[in-house]
Design an enzyme around this catalytic site. Structure first.
Site, PDB file in Angstrom:
ATOM      1  N   PRO A   1      -0.470  -1.653   8.211  1.00 46.91           N
ATOM      2  CA  PRO A   1       0.892  -1.997   9.455  1.00 46.91           C
ATOM      3  C   PRO A   1       1.590  -0.974   9.293  1.00 46.91           C
ATOM      4  CG  PRO A   1       0.693  -3.531   7.398  1.00 46.91           C
ATOM      5  CD  PRO A   1      -0.222  -2.479   7.376  1.00 46.91           C
TER       6      PRO A   1
ATOM      7  N   ASP B   1      -4.108   3.766  15.077  1.00 42.64           N
ATOM      8  CA  ASP B   1      -4.444   1.763  14.863  1.00 42.64           C
ATOM      9  C   ASP B   1      -4.962   0.870  15.884  1.00 42.64           C
ATOM     10  OD1 ASP B   1      -5.277  -0.870  12.655  1.00 42.64           O
ATOM     11  OD2 ASP B   1      -4.672   0.580  11.141  1.00 42.64           O
TER      12      ASP B   1
ATOM     13  N   ASP C   1      -6.347   5.790   4.605  1.00 39.14           N
ATOM     14  CA  ASP C   1      -6.805   4.358   3.558  1.00 39.14           C
ATOM     15  C   ASP C   1      -7.893   3.564   4.684  1.00 39.14           C
ATOM     16  OD1 ASP C   1      -6.747   3.531   1.367  1.00 39.14           O
ATOM     17  OD2 ASP C   1      -5.092   1.676   1.885  1.00 39.14           O
TER      18      ASP C   1
ATOM     19  N   ASP D   1      -9.027   4.780  17.568  1.00 40.37           N
ATOM     20  CA  ASP D   1      -9.781   4.503  16.514  1.00 40.37           C
ATOM     21  C   ASP D   1     -10.098   5.671  15.549  1.00 40.37           C
ATOM     22  OD1 ASP D   1     -12.755   4.079  14.572  1.00 40.37           O
ATOM     23  OD2 ASP D   1     -13.783   3.617  16.223  1.00 40.37           O
TER      24      ASP D   1
ATOM     25  N   SER E   1       0.752  -1.674   0.250  1.00 42.47           N
ATOM     26  CA  SER E   1       0.114  -0.104  -0.638  1.00 42.47           C
ATOM     27  C   SER E   1       1.193   1.098   0.006  1.00 42.47           C
ATOM     28  CB  SER E   1      -1.124   0.126   1.387  1.00 42.47           C
ATOM     29  OG  SER E   1      -0.062  -0.191   2.448  1.00 42.47           O
TER      30      SER E   1
ATOM     31  N   LYS F   1     -12.937   3.900  -0.843  1.00 39.23           N
ATOM     32  CA  LYS F   1     -13.615   2.304  -1.389  1.00 39.23           C
ATOM     33  C   LYS F   1     -14.713   2.139  -2.102  1.00 39.23           C
ATOM     34  CE  LYS F   1     -10.168   1.403   0.857  1.00 39.23           C
ATOM     35  NZ  LYS F   1      -8.671   1.139   0.399  1.00 39.23           N
TER      36      LYS F   1
END
Length: 354
Positions: free
Chosen positions: A223, A241, A277, A261, A189, A306
């Site tokens: 990640p 995250d 993202d 969050d 990503s 998305k």
């Protein structure tokens, strides 16, 4: 063999998104006062858009404003029934009396069906280039200020001739910047943010708006691909995250990981950047991004929306309108479906200067 003069545009897109690009071109053309029509077939990787206004439509639909187009070219001719023994003569005939082009690009759409044409495109370009120069149709050396000639092979005997102006066309063949995943990138990503910074920002904007020491937040960071890109540019990043980040991302010394969050966390003071993202419904993401600008929490943002499986152009248009309306402040917005995107678009936004 057929040499049909074409009056319209040739645009490349991600295979499978031809209907979305056709719908976008049709709607934008109608808004510009031209009822054009599209020729599109799913999974071919390109759309032709025809119009009665020709050059005026090309000016009314700049590439920078098109979301689903990777490349936008002006159609010159369509050649069918090309003889494999001599494809050069009909191309030169179709370009008769045109001014010399500054460069030549021989390519094919980015589709499974057209990908085997890569070898032909390479070898034919080597043969066509000197022939064009001999005919006075190509400058002796590359002239980056002049329009480029694009030869797009759809099959071995079917090609489209088109032209791209340097100020209104992608500089990369087929509109695809070929980026490689760095070996230490936490995830693939990272390429999405790398491409977004390359495509959506100019070199001058990158130099001014991505300076070491600036502060950023990455919502839904794990990640750590986007966080890693920002840190590589010298930015201090708060990575938001509940999931883990790769250890070497934290080892940069520029990253603070908060297990929180991304839809609830907010910074204590305004940041230079926010990126996001997160996998969530596009309208929910658009609304959350608008809140960041409405509250003055960031100056610049890059985020992904998305898209659903159906009515993707409608959803794109509606989400961008929602984002702009709910932000309640003047914004500069640029959006594009990037090469490294999949079922999504990438949006850059910033507070418009006074």
């Amino acid at each position: 063999m057929e040499d049909a003069r074409a009056n319209g545009l040739l645009c490349y897109c991600r295979p499978g998104f031809e209907p979305e690009l056709a719908a976008e071109l049709g709607e934008r053309a109608a808004n510009a006062g031209d009822a054009g029509w599209a020729r599109a077939e799913r999974n071919t990787g390109f759309v032709q858009f025809f119009t009665g206004q020709g050059h005026a439509l090309a000016q009314a639909l700049p590439l920078r404003d098109l979301i689903f187009a990777r490349q936008k070219l002006r159609l010159l001719a369509e050649l069918r029934g090309l003889d494999a023994k001599d494809r050069i003569t009909p191309i030169i005939a179709a370009l008769f009396e045109r001014a010399a082009f500054g460069d030549l690009v021989v390519e094919h759409p980015d589709s499974d069906e057209a990908r085997p044409l890569a070898g032909l495109a390479r070898s034919f370009g080597n043969a066509l280039r000197p022939a064009l120069r001999k005919a006075g149709l190509l400058t002796p050396t590359v002239d980056a200020d002049q329009p480029r000639l694009h030869v797009c092979f759809l099959t071995g005997d079917h090609a489209l001739l088109a032209t791209g102006h340097p100020r209104d066309a992608s500089p990369w063949p087929a509109g695809i910047p070929r980026l490689r995943t760095p070996p230490d990138a936490p995830s693939r990503s990272a390429l999405k943010l790398d491409e977004a910074l390359l495509v959506l920002l100019t070199p001058d904007e990158r130099a001014r708006w991505l300076q070491p020491g600036m502060r950023a937040a990455d919502l839904g960071a794990a990640p750590g691909g986007w966080t890693w890109v920002l840190a590589r540019n010298g930015l201090h990043v708060t990575a938001i995250d509940n999931g883990p980040l790769r250890e070497h991302v934290l080892d940069t010394g520029l990253v603070e990981h908060l297990r929180a969050d991304g839809f609830r966390w907010s910074p204590a003071k305004p940041l230079d950047w926010m990126v996001c993202d997160m996998v969530e419904s596009p309208k929910r993401v658009a609304s959350r991004m608008a809140e960041w600008f409405r509250e003055g929490w960031c100056r610049h943002a890059i985020f992904n929306l998305k898209l659903p499986m159906k009515k993707r152009w409608d959803e794109t248009r509606d989400c961008l309108a929602l984002f702009e309306a709910q932000s309640q402040r003047p914004l500069r917005i640029r959006a594009k479906q990037l090469y490294h995107d999949r079922e999504e678009i990438t949006v850059f936004a910033m507070v418009a200067p006074h």
